[in-house]
Design a protein around this motif. Structure first.
Motif, PDB file in Angstrom:
ATOM      1  N   THR A  26       0.852  -1.193   0.000  1.00  0.00           N
ATOM      2  CA  THR A  26       0.000   0.000   0.000  1.00  0.00           C
ATOM      3  C   THR A  26       0.886   1.241   0.000  1.00  0.00           C
ATOM      4  N   ARG A  27       0.327   2.331  -0.526  1.00  0.00           N
ATOM      5  CA  ARG A  27       1.041   3.606  -0.579  1.00  0.00           C
ATOM      6  C   ARG A  27       0.129   4.708  -0.076  1.00  0.00           C
ATOM      7  N   ASP A  28       0.742   5.753   0.471  1.00  0.00           N
ATOM      8  CA  ASP A  28      -0.038   6.920   0.861  1.00  0.00           C
ATOM      9  C   ASP A  28      -0.519   7.663  -0.376  1.00  0.00           C
ATOM     10  N   VAL A  29      -1.603   8.407  -0.216  1.00  0.00           N
ATOM     11  CA  VAL A  29      -2.184   9.133  -1.338  1.00  0.00           C
ATOM     12  C   VAL A  29      -1.229  10.230  -1.798  1.00  0.00           C
ATOM     13  N   GLY A  30      -1.089  10.396  -3.123  1.00  0.00           N
ATOM     14  CA  GLY A  30      -0.236  11.440  -3.687  1.00  0.00           C
ATOM     15  C   GLY A  30       0.444  10.953  -4.943  1.00  0.00           C
ATOM     16  N   ASN A  31       0.958  11.900  -5.711  1.00  0.00           N
ATOM     17  CA  ASN A  31       1.667  11.544  -6.937  1.00  0.00           C
ATOM     18  C   ASN A  31       2.981  10.853  -6.631  1.00  0.00           C
ATOM     19  N   TRP A  32       3.632  11.290  -5.553  1.00  0.00           N
ATOM     20  CA  TRP A  32       4.897  10.674  -5.139  1.00  0.00           C
ATOM     21  C   TRP A  32       4.662  10.003  -3.799  1.00  0.00           C
ATOM     22  N   PHE A  33       5.056   8.728  -3.712  1.00  0.00           N
ATOM     23  CA  PHE A  33       4.743   7.939  -2.532  1.00  0.00           C
ATOM     24  C   PHE A  33       5.891   8.052  -1.530  1.00  0.00           C
ATOM     25  N   ASP A  34       5.793   9.042  -0.649  1.00  0.00           N
ATOM     26  CA  ASP A  34       6.876   9.272   0.310  1.00  0.00           C
ATOM     27  C   ASP A  34       6.792   8.330   1.501  1.00  0.00           C
ATOM     28  N   VAL A  35       5.635   7.682   1.697  1.00  0.00           N
ATOM     29  CA  VAL A  35       5.477   6.677   2.751  1.00  0.00           C
ATOM     30  C   VAL A  35       4.695   5.509   2.162  1.00  0.00           C
ATOM     31  N   PHE A  36       5.155   4.285   2.427  1.00  0.00           N
ATOM     32  CA  PHE A  36       4.421   3.119   1.937  1.00  0.00           C
ATOM     33  C   PHE A  36       4.592   1.954   2.900  1.00  0.00           C
ATOM     34  N   LYS A  37       3.775   0.919   2.682  1.00  0.00           N
ATOM     35  CA  LYS A  37       3.790  -0.261   3.549  1.00  0.00           C
ATOM     36  C   LYS A  37       4.286  -1.464   2.759  1.00  0.00           C
ATOM     37  N   ILE A  38       5.066  -2.322   3.432  1.00  0.00           N
ATOM     38  CA  ILE A  38       5.593  -3.530   2.808  1.00  0.00           C
ATOM     39  C   ILE A  38       5.057  -4.761   3.533  1.00  0.00           C
ATOM     40  N   ASP A  39       5.208  -5.928   2.886  1.00  0.00           N
ATOM     41  CA  ASP A  39       4.550  -7.143   3.374  1.00  0.00           C
ATOM     42  C   ASP A  39       5.404  -7.994   4.305  1.00  0.00           C
ATOM     43  N   ILE A  40       6.394  -7.423   4.936  1.00  0.00           N
ATOM     44  CA  ILE A  40       7.189  -8.163   5.928  1.00  0.00           C
ATOM     45  C   ILE A  40       7.265  -7.333   7.215  1.00  0.00           C
ATOM     46  N   GLY A  41       7.328  -8.055   8.370  1.00  0.00           N
ATOM     47  CA  GLY A  41       7.366  -7.382   9.661  1.00  0.00           C
ATOM     48  C   GLY A  41       8.283  -8.081  10.644  1.00  0.00           C
ATOM     49  N   SER A  42       7.929  -7.978  11.916  1.00  0.00           N
ATOM     50  CA  SER A  42       8.797  -8.518  12.966  1.00  0.00           C
ATOM     51  C   SER A  42       8.967 -10.028  12.859  1.00  0.00           C
ATOM     52  N   ARG A  43       7.957 -10.706  12.335  1.00  0.00           N
ATOM     53  CA  ARG A  43       8.072 -12.148  12.164  1.00  0.00           C
ATOM     54  C   ARG A  43       9.234 -12.510  11.250  1.00  0.00           C
ATOM     55  N   ALA A  44       9.535 -11.632  10.268  1.00  0.00           N
ATOM     56  CA  ALA A  44      10.638 -11.878   9.338  1.00  0.00           C
ATOM     57  C   ALA A  44      11.955 -11.282   9.827  1.00  0.00           C
ATOM     58  N   GLY A  45      11.943 -10.623  10.989  1.00  0.00           N
ATOM     59  CA  GLY A  45      13.167 -10.046  11.535  1.00  0.00           C
ATOM     60  C   GLY A  45      13.299  -8.549  11.326  1.00  0.00           C
ATOM     61  N   VAL A  46      12.251  -7.898  10.835  1.00  0.00           N
ATOM     62  CA  VAL A  46      12.288  -6.452  10.604  1.00  0.00           C
ATOM     63  C   VAL A  46      12.003  -5.716  11.904  1.00  0.00           C
ATOM     64  N   ALA A  47      12.685  -4.616  12.115  1.00  0.00           N
ATOM     65  CA  ALA A  47      12.482  -3.776  13.285  1.00  0.00           C
ATOM     66  C   ALA A  47      12.392  -2.313  12.839  1.00  0.00           C
ATOM     67  N   LYS A  48      12.090  -1.451  13.772  1.00  0.00           N
ATOM     68  CA  LYS A  48      12.012  -0.023  13.468  1.00  0.00           C
ATOM     69  C   LYS A  48      13.405   0.539  13.212  1.00  0.00           C
ATOM     70  N   ASP A  49      13.479   1.566  12.362  1.00  0.00           N
ATOM     71  CA  ASP A  49      14.731   2.280  12.046  1.00  0.00           C
ATOM     72  C   ASP A  49      15.786   1.368  11.424  1.00  0.00           C
ATOM     73  N   LEU A  50      15.394   0.659  10.398  1.00  0.00           N
ATOM     74  CA  LEU A  50      16.339  -0.126   9.617  1.00  0.00           C
ATOM     75  C   LEU A  50      16.424   0.465   8.204  1.00  0.00           C
TER      76      LEU A  50
END
Length: 287
Positions: free
Chosen positions: A124-148
């Protein structure tokens, strides 16, 4: 006289004569009678020729219509085949792009051997012509943490993770005004800069660098990369190219417009760099 022609004797005589002629004619070979057929058929020769011509023309047109039908059928088959080949070509191009991406990812892994590489897809992406913030399909279960750090397969900086759930993560990109990165001007006489998003530049897909000293020469074409001193990003991740150097309204401050190497508008797949045995807490600049 008229009675003679109407008399039975005369009629019998004529009938007898006609029979004798027939006997004579039939007693000869059939070939001797061809002149009779020719004589009878001669008046009908032009009509027969016309009928033959019309028949030949009709047969030709029928064959032509049949050929046209075959041509249409072959044309439909060729169109279907072309469509199938175009689909296969698109698939091959997609596979080639993925192969290049995985090759780049292997090079990236070799370059940053102290980090694990986790791939993810944009969902998913935030509304706008340029997507400055978006969401990806991996999280803590895959080893992702904040500020990586979040990068492309060819080692271009996209941004960093700002929030993580069990199965998804949110990424802020370089062009967002809330994103700040410690940067470095690559080259023999490079120096430290601060890379940040800018509200007025975001719609063009650009970011900016500022807080560089008067002694540091920054010019169009310079390559900007991460400095490795901010607490999140290892040194050497390429950020973008300097487009132009500007001064603020009072002329006391300089800043430069940067075109990111990552195609922020068309990002579909990303890679997360996860450090081993190190605290990835953001430094003062990133905060």
């Amino acid at each position: 006289m008229r009675n003679i022609f109407r008399s039975r004797a005369f009629i019998l005589l004529v009938f007898t004569f006609f029979c004798l002629v027939l006997i004579v004619l039939t007693s000869n070979d059939i070939g001797d009678m061809e002149w009779v057929g020719d004589t009878v058929s001669a008046p009908f020769a032009p009509l027969s020729s016309l009928v033959d011509s019309i028949t030949a023309s009709v047969n030709k047109n029928v064959r032509t219509f049949g050929d046209v039908g075959l041509i249409f059928d072959e044309n439909d088959e060729l169109k279907a085949r072309i469509t199938e080949l175009e689909r296969e070509n698109r698939e091959l191009l997609a596979y080639r792009e993925k192969l290049v991406m995985y090759q780049d990812a292997l090079n990236l892994k070799g370059r940053f051997s102290d980090y694990s590489l986790i791939g993810g897809n944009v969902i998913t992406r935030d509304v706008g012509n340029w997507f400055d913030v978006f969401k990806i399909d991996i999280g803590s279960r895959a080893g992702v943490a904040k500020d990586l750090p979040v990068v492309t397969s060819n080692m271009a900086l996209i941004g960093r993770t700002i929030s993580v759930s069990v199965s998804t993560s949110k990424v802020i990109t370089l062009i967002d005004e809330e994103c700040v990165v410690s940067g470095w001007i690559a080259g023999h006489e490079g120096g430290a800069v601060v890379v940040r998003g800018d509200l007025t530049l975001k719609e063009q897909g650009y970011c900016r660098i500022d807080l560089f000293s008067d002694e540091l020469e920054v010019k169009p074409g310079d390559i900007v990369e991460t400095s490795g001193i901010g607490g999140i990003f290892p040194r050497g991740i390429e950020i973008g190219t300097v487009l132009t150097v500007m001064q603020t309204g009072n002329g006391l401050m300089r800043y430069a417009v940067v075109d990111p190497f990552a195609d922020i508008k068309r990002i579909d797949e990303v890679f997360i760099l996860v450090g081993h045995g190190s605290d990835m807490e953001a430094g003062e600049v990133e905060k």
